[in-house]
Design an enzyme around this catalytic site. Structure first.
Site, PDB file in Angstrom:
ATOM      1  N   LYS A 180       3.571   6.053   4.843  1.00 27.95           N
ATOM      2  CA  LYS A 180       2.838   4.790   4.892  1.00 27.95           C
ATOM      3  C   LYS A 180       2.579   4.317   6.322  1.00 27.95           C
ATOM      4  CE  LYS A 180       5.156   3.596   0.579  1.00 27.95           C
ATOM      5  NZ  LYS A 180       6.053   2.652  -0.122  1.00 27.95           N
ATOM      6  N   ARG A 184      12.229  -4.300  -9.402  1.00 29.13           N
ATOM      7  CA  ARG A 184      10.831  -3.977  -9.669  1.00 29.13           C
ATOM      8  C   ARG A 184      10.708  -3.710 -11.163  1.00 29.13           C
ATOM      9  NH1 ARG A 184       9.691   0.123  -4.628  1.00 29.13           N
ATOM     10  NH2 ARG A 184      11.930   0.074  -4.287  1.00 29.13           N
ATOM     11  N   PRO A 193       0.823  -1.210   0.000  1.00 27.60           N
ATOM     12  CA  PRO A 193       0.000   0.000   0.000  1.00 27.60           C
ATOM     13  C   PRO A 193       0.860   1.265   0.000  1.00 27.60           C
ATOM     14  CG  PRO A 193      -0.808  -1.579   1.605  1.00 27.60           C
ATOM     15  CD  PRO A 193       0.501  -2.112   1.107  1.00 27.60           C
ATOM     16  N   GLU A 194       0.442   2.255  -0.775  1.00 26.86           N
ATOM     17  CA  GLU A 194       1.138   3.526  -0.826  1.00 26.86           C
ATOM     18  C   GLU A 194       0.273   4.589  -0.160  1.00 26.86           C
ATOM     19  OE1 GLU A 194       2.757   4.290  -4.747  1.00 26.86           O
ATOM     20  OE2 GLU A 194       2.975   2.154  -5.141  1.00 26.86           O
TER      21      GLU A 194
END
Length: 287
Positions: A61, A272, A2-3
């Protein structure tokens, strides 16, 4: 993971359903969920018992609620799969329920659910005199672009001095918090900047456009409830966000750019991926 928009959606839910309520009992059902609370699970539960939780805050976050009259805060991080859910007491336990917090009013309880147990909760000392009771453990983390106290000028100066590339800078939590891989790619697409663009050469107008792009994409994501690619990210009511439908770059490999029609390209980047339009976001000559 989650960002900022996803965590902000959860913060708003906590502020609505949890803030101002007094803890009756805390059950730690898996010790890994409070592993960062070095005094152990029993101490974690004891520090919350009988205490009222204050307004919900967020830094990047991280989420926290001040524990009134203790000089400490309940600090949480969702990790890869953590969920903070507000559930009726009679609701069946979730498969990966790790911590349960019951309140004296007998209403909905707070549950921390985490399949992979990378996230966690802790009661941590707060900065003395800080009205937000920011936990000392996260005092080094920069404010995020949606924070009214974020300083655009300081950010630009830091970018120029850091001598790095722009996407690395966006993911550097000591420069700016809350931006992860998805929203970095989205903001860079909006700002027409390649992810390997050196920060030392950015002008003030380019930095201003980049920050505005970050703010725009995060504001749009907030309005959509965040980005959910699977069932792990949900808000406090267990609902998924739907901003994934509106992504312009991330996850759109070989699909046409919505500005120029050029196929979106995906390249490996720091274990990534980076998604970009090779025409709208040309690679720097030094890349």
């Amino acid at each position: 993971m989650p960002e900022l928009p996803e965590v902000e959606v959860v913060r708003r839910g906590l502020d609505r359903w949890v803030s101002g309520r007094t803890v009756a009992e805390t059950q730690v059902l898996h010790p890994r969920a409070v592993r960062r609370h070095t005094a152990g699970a029993e101490d974690f539960a004891a520090r919350l018992a009988g205490r009222t939780l204050g307004p919900a805050h967020r830094r990047g976050k991280y989420l926290w609620l001040p524990v009134e009259d203790t000089g400490s805060s309940l600090l949480g991080h969702l990790g890869m799969s953590g969920q903070l859910l507000v559930q009726p007491p009679e609701a069946p336990d979730e498969t990966h329920l790790r911590v349960r917090v019951r309140f004296t009013d007998g209403g909905r309880e707070l549950r921390f659910v985490d399949q992979r147990t990378f996230g966690g909760l802790t009661v941590h000392p707060a900065e003395p005199g800080d009205p937000e009771a920011t936990p000392l453990a996260i005092a080094h983390i920069a404010r995020d672009p949606l924070d009214p106290r974020f300083d655009d000028g300081v950010f630009h100066t830091a970018l120029r001095r850091r001598r790095t590339t722009v996407k690395r800078a966006l993911l550097d939590q000591s420069l700016v918090s809350g931006v992860g891989n998805i929203y970095a790619d989205e903001a860079l697409w909006r700002a027409r900047l390649h992810y390997e663009r050196p920060t030392a050469g950015l002008t003030r107008p380019q930095t201003a456009l980049l920050l505005q792009s970050v703010r725009d994409v995060m504001t749009a994501a907030l309005a959509a409830g965040g980005t959910s690619f699977d069932s792990l990210y949900v808000n406090v009511n267990g609902e998924s966000g739907y901003f994934s439908r509106d992504l312009d770059a991330y996850g759109r490999r070989d699909e046409p750019c919505r500005r120029c029609g050029t196929p979106i390209r995906r390249e490996p980047w720091m274990n990534r991926s980076s998604y970009f339009c090779p025409r709208c976001q040309p690679a720097p000559r030094t890349a």
